[in-house]
Design a protein around this motif. Sequence first.
Motif, PDB file in Angstrom:
ATOM      1  N   TYR A  52       0.875  -1.171   0.000  1.00 13.50           N
ATOM      2  CA  TYR A  52       0.000   0.000   0.000  1.00 13.50           C
ATOM      3  C   TYR A  52       0.911   1.220   0.000  1.00 13.50           C
ATOM      4  CZ  TYR A  52      -3.294  -3.523   1.676  1.00 13.50           C
ATOM      5  OH  TYR A  52      -4.047  -4.664   1.818  1.00 13.50           O
ATOM      6  N   ILE A  53       0.724   2.078  -0.975  1.00 19.14           N
ATOM      7  CA  ILE A  53       1.508   3.304  -1.086  1.00 19.14           C
ATOM      8  C   ILE A  53       0.948   4.329  -0.099  1.00 19.14           C
ATOM      9  CG2 ILE A  53       2.161   5.200  -2.637  1.00 19.14           C
ATOM     10  CD1 ILE A  53       3.388   2.477  -3.405  1.00 19.14           C
ATOM     11  N   ASP A  54       1.833   4.992   0.624  1.00 18.29           N
ATOM     12  CA  ASP A  54       1.404   6.059   1.527  1.00 18.29           C
ATOM     13  C   ASP A  54       0.599   7.090   0.730  1.00 18.29           C
ATOM     14  OD1 ASP A  54       1.930   7.317   4.324  1.00 18.29           O
ATOM     15  OD2 ASP A  54       2.295   8.936   2.882  1.00 18.29           O
ATOM     16  N   ASP A  55      -0.484   7.566   1.333  1.00 20.97           N
ATOM     17  CA  ASP A  55      -1.397   8.485   0.641  1.00 20.97           C
ATOM     18  C   ASP A  55      -0.681   9.677   0.006  1.00 20.97           C
ATOM     19  OD1 ASP A  55      -3.629   6.934   1.266  1.00 20.97           O
ATOM     20  OD2 ASP A  55      -4.095   8.076   3.075  1.00 20.97           O
ATOM     21  N   ALA A  56       0.345  10.194   0.660  1.00 14.15           N
ATOM     22  CA  ALA A  56       1.057  11.362   0.139  1.00 14.15           C
ATOM     23  C   ALA A  56       1.789  11.069  -1.168  1.00 14.15           C
ATOM     24  CB  ALA A  56       2.051  11.863   1.184  1.00 14.15           C
ATOM     25  N   TRP A  57       1.987   9.787  -1.493  1.00 10.17           N
ATOM     26  CA  TRP A  57       2.752   9.408  -2.673  1.00 10.17           C
ATOM     27  C   TRP A  57       1.909   8.865  -3.816  1.00 10.17           C
ATOM     28  CZ3 TRP A  57       7.725  10.300  -3.770  1.00 10.17           C
ATOM     29  CH2 TRP A  57       8.506  10.813  -2.730  1.00 10.17           C
ATOM     30  N   VAL A  58       0.649   8.581  -3.591  1.00  6.56           N
ATOM     31  CA  VAL A  58      -0.184   7.927  -4.612  1.00  6.56           C
ATOM     32  C   VAL A  58      -0.172   8.689  -5.937  1.00  6.56           C
ATOM     33  CG1 VAL A  58      -2.558   7.272  -5.207  1.00  6.56           C
ATOM     34  CG2 VAL A  58      -1.642   6.738  -2.935  1.00  6.56           C
ATOM     35  N   GLU A  59      -0.365   9.981  -5.892  1.00  8.54           N
ATOM     36  CA  GLU A  59      -0.451  10.779  -7.121  1.00  8.54           C
ATOM     37  C   GLU A  59       0.909  11.062  -7.750  1.00  8.54           C
ATOM     38  OE1 GLU A  59      -3.292  11.568  -8.701  1.00  8.54           O
ATOM     39  OE2 GLU A  59      -4.315  10.398  -7.151  1.00  8.54           O
ATOM     40  N   LYS A  60       1.989  10.805  -7.018  1.00  4.74           N
ATOM     41  CA  LYS A  60       3.333  11.095  -7.521  1.00  4.74           C
ATOM     42  C   LYS A  60       3.924   9.949  -8.333  1.00  4.74           C
ATOM     43  CE  LYS A  60       4.292  14.081  -3.585  1.00  4.74           C
ATOM     44  NZ  LYS A  60       5.113  14.287  -2.391  1.00  4.74           N
TER      45      LYS A  60
ATOM     46  N   GLU B 218      -2.741  -3.924 -12.944  1.00  6.54           N
ATOM     47  CA  GLU B 218      -4.138  -3.925 -12.470  1.00  6.54           C
ATOM     48  C   GLU B 218      -4.665  -5.356 -12.376  1.00  6.54           C
ATOM     49  OE1 GLU B 218      -6.186  -1.644 -11.337  1.00  6.54           O
ATOM     50  OE2 GLU B 218      -5.521   0.282 -12.112  1.00  6.54           O
ATOM     51  N   ASP B 219      -4.400  -6.158 -13.404  1.00 10.28           N
ATOM     52  CA  ASP B 219      -4.863  -7.549 -13.420  1.00 10.28           C
ATOM     53  C   ASP B 219      -4.244  -8.354 -12.283  1.00 10.28           C
ATOM     54  OD1 ASP B 219      -6.443  -7.017 -15.614  1.00 10.28           O
ATOM     55  OD2 ASP B 219      -5.078  -7.949 -17.058  1.00 10.28           O
ATOM     56  N   MET B 220      -2.955  -8.208 -12.061  1.00  8.87           N
ATOM     57  CA  MET B 220      -2.266  -8.971 -11.008  1.00  8.87           C
ATOM     58  C   MET B 220      -2.732  -8.540  -9.615  1.00  8.87           C
ATOM     59  SD  MET B 220      -0.243 -11.400 -11.941  1.00  8.87           S
ATOM     60  CE  MET B 220      -1.560 -11.841 -13.047  1.00  8.87           C
ATOM     61  N   LEU B 221      -3.089  -7.286  -9.454  1.00  6.57           N
ATOM     62  CA  LEU B 221      -3.560  -6.823  -8.153  1.00  6.57           C
ATOM     63  C   LEU B 221      -4.879  -7.478  -7.751  1.00  6.57           C
ATOM     64  CD1 LEU B 221      -2.538  -3.073  -8.243  1.00  6.57           C
ATOM     65  CD2 LEU B 221      -1.790  -4.781  -6.559  1.00  6.57           C
ATOM     66  N   ASP B 222      -5.614  -8.000  -8.735  1.00  8.03           N
ATOM     67  CA  ASP B 222      -6.839  -8.737  -8.413  1.00  8.03           C
ATOM     68  C   ASP B 222      -6.547  -9.973  -7.563  1.00  8.03           C
ATOM     69  OD1 ASP B 222      -8.408  -6.957  -9.824  1.00  8.03           O
ATOM     70  OD2 ASP B 222      -8.483  -8.193 -11.637  1.00  8.03           O
TER      71      ASP B 222
ATOM     72  N   PRO C  62      -8.101  -0.153  -4.173  1.00  7.96           N
ATOM     73  CA  PRO C  62      -8.086   0.372  -5.547  1.00  7.96           C
ATOM     74  C   PRO C  62      -7.235   1.634  -5.722  1.00  7.96           C
ATOM     75  CG  PRO C  62     -10.332   0.350  -4.649  1.00  7.96           C
ATOM     76  CD  PRO C  62      -9.436  -0.219  -3.608  1.00  7.96           C
ATOM     77  N   THR C  63      -7.042   2.378  -4.656  1.00  6.11           N
ATOM     78  CA  THR C  63      -6.281   3.627  -4.750  1.00  6.11           C
ATOM     79  C   THR C  63      -4.813   3.461  -4.391  1.00  6.11           C
ATOM     80  OG1 THR C  63      -8.279   4.842  -4.155  1.00  6.11           O
ATOM     81  CG2 THR C  63      -6.198   6.029  -3.961  1.00  6.11           C
ATOM     82  N   THR C  64      -4.522   2.725  -3.322  1.00  9.73           N
ATOM     83  CA  THR C  64      -3.150   2.709  -2.795  1.00  9.73           C
ATOM     84  C   THR C  64      -2.358   1.442  -3.097  1.00  9.73           C
ATOM     85  OG1 THR C  64      -3.867   1.854  -0.634  1.00  9.73           O
ATOM     86  CG2 THR C  64      -3.791   4.266  -0.917  1.00  9.73           C
ATOM     87  N   SER C  65      -2.998   0.383  -3.567  1.00  6.83           N
ATOM     88  CA  SER C  65      -2.274  -0.864  -3.832  1.00  6.83           C
ATOM     89  C   SER C  65      -1.425  -0.755  -5.085  1.00  6.83           C
ATOM     90  CB  SER C  65      -3.244  -2.035  -3.989  1.00  6.83           C
ATOM     91  OG  SER C  65      -3.752  -2.429  -2.746  1.00  6.83           O
ATOM     92  N   ARG C  66      -0.187  -1.242  -4.964  1.00  5.48           N
ATOM     93  CA  ARG C  66       0.729  -1.317  -6.104  1.00  5.48           C
ATOM     94  C   ARG C  66       1.580  -2.565  -5.972  1.00  5.48           C
ATOM     95  NH1 ARG C  66       1.601   3.330  -9.350  1.00  5.48           N
ATOM     96  NH2 ARG C  66       2.588   1.746 -10.659  1.00  5.48           N
TER      97      ARG C  66
ATOM     98  N   LYS D  63       3.727   0.388   2.584  1.00  3.21           N
ATOM     99  CA  LYS D  63       3.277  -0.397   3.738  1.00  3.21           C
ATOM    100  C   LYS D  63       2.866  -1.779   3.256  1.00  3.21           C
ATOM    101  CE  LYS D  63       1.688   3.920   5.642  1.00  3.21           C
ATOM    102  NZ  LYS D  63       0.554   4.765   5.966  1.00  3.21           N
ATOM    103  N   MET D  64       3.360  -2.805   3.954  1.00  3.81           N
ATOM    104  CA  MET D  64       3.067  -4.175   3.569  1.00  3.81           C
ATOM    105  C   MET D  64       1.697  -4.620   4.077  1.00  3.81           C
ATOM    106  SD  MET D  64       6.329  -3.977   3.000  1.00  3.81           S
ATOM    107  CE  MET D  64       7.654  -4.338   4.083  1.00  3.81           C
ATOM    108  N   PRO D  65       1.027  -5.460   3.291  1.00  6.43           N
ATOM    109  CA  PRO D  65      -0.235  -6.035   3.769  1.00  6.43           C
ATOM    110  C   PRO D  65       0.046  -7.069   4.849  1.00  6.43           C
ATOM    111  CG  PRO D  65       0.368  -7.015   1.676  1.00  6.43           C
ATOM    112  CD  PRO D  65       1.385  -5.938   1.952  1.00  6.43           C
ATOM    113  N   GLU D  66      -1.005  -7.568   5.463  1.00  2.42           N
ATOM    114  CA  GLU D  66      -0.865  -8.578   6.509  1.00  2.42           C
ATOM    115  C   GLU D  66      -0.148  -9.824   6.001  1.00  2.42           C
ATOM    116  OE1 GLU D  66      -3.685 -11.137   9.585  1.00  2.42           O
ATOM    117  OE2 GLU D  66      -4.589  -9.603   8.312  1.00  2.42           O
ATOM    118  N   LYS D  67      -0.408 -10.172   4.725  1.00  6.89           N
ATOM    119  CA  LYS D  67       0.252 -11.333   4.122  1.00  6.89           C
ATOM    120  C   LYS D  67       0.276 -11.157   2.622  1.00  6.89           C
ATOM    121  CE  LYS D  67      -4.028 -14.014   4.078  1.00  6.89           C
ATOM    122  NZ  LYS D  67      -4.697 -15.254   4.494  1.00  6.89           N
TER     123      LYS D  67
END
Length: 107
Positions: free
Chosen positions: A52-60, A69-73, A80-84, A101-105
């Motif tokens: 998860y990208i920190d909110d301050a960096w999403v637009e940068k 996008e397909d792999m994030l599924d 939808p906004t912060t995952s990369r 930030k890392m997800p739980e798993k």
Amino acid sequence: MAKITYVEHSGTEHVVEVANGLTVMEGARDNNIPGIEADCGGACACSTCHVYIDDAWVEKLPAKDDMEEDMLDFAFEPNPTTSRLTCQIKVTDALDGLVVKMPEKQI
């Protein structure tokens, strides 16, 4: 070089310098950062480098392409906004200070 902060799900932070031209995933791998598995080695063929990208960096950051996008599924609880996928983010001087930030798993 860019300083990137990798934050484990537990809140533990790892601040490392990553060389320009590498990906954020390669920076994690080369610095033994836990939480980014990168099973496919950066081929955008899995979702085990999801963050998860920190909110301050999403637009940068550059926009996600269709393959990312397909792999994030397949990622664990994608946002939808912060995952990369870190394998798709090339490091440049402009990313100095990036926080991921890392997800739980990873799945």
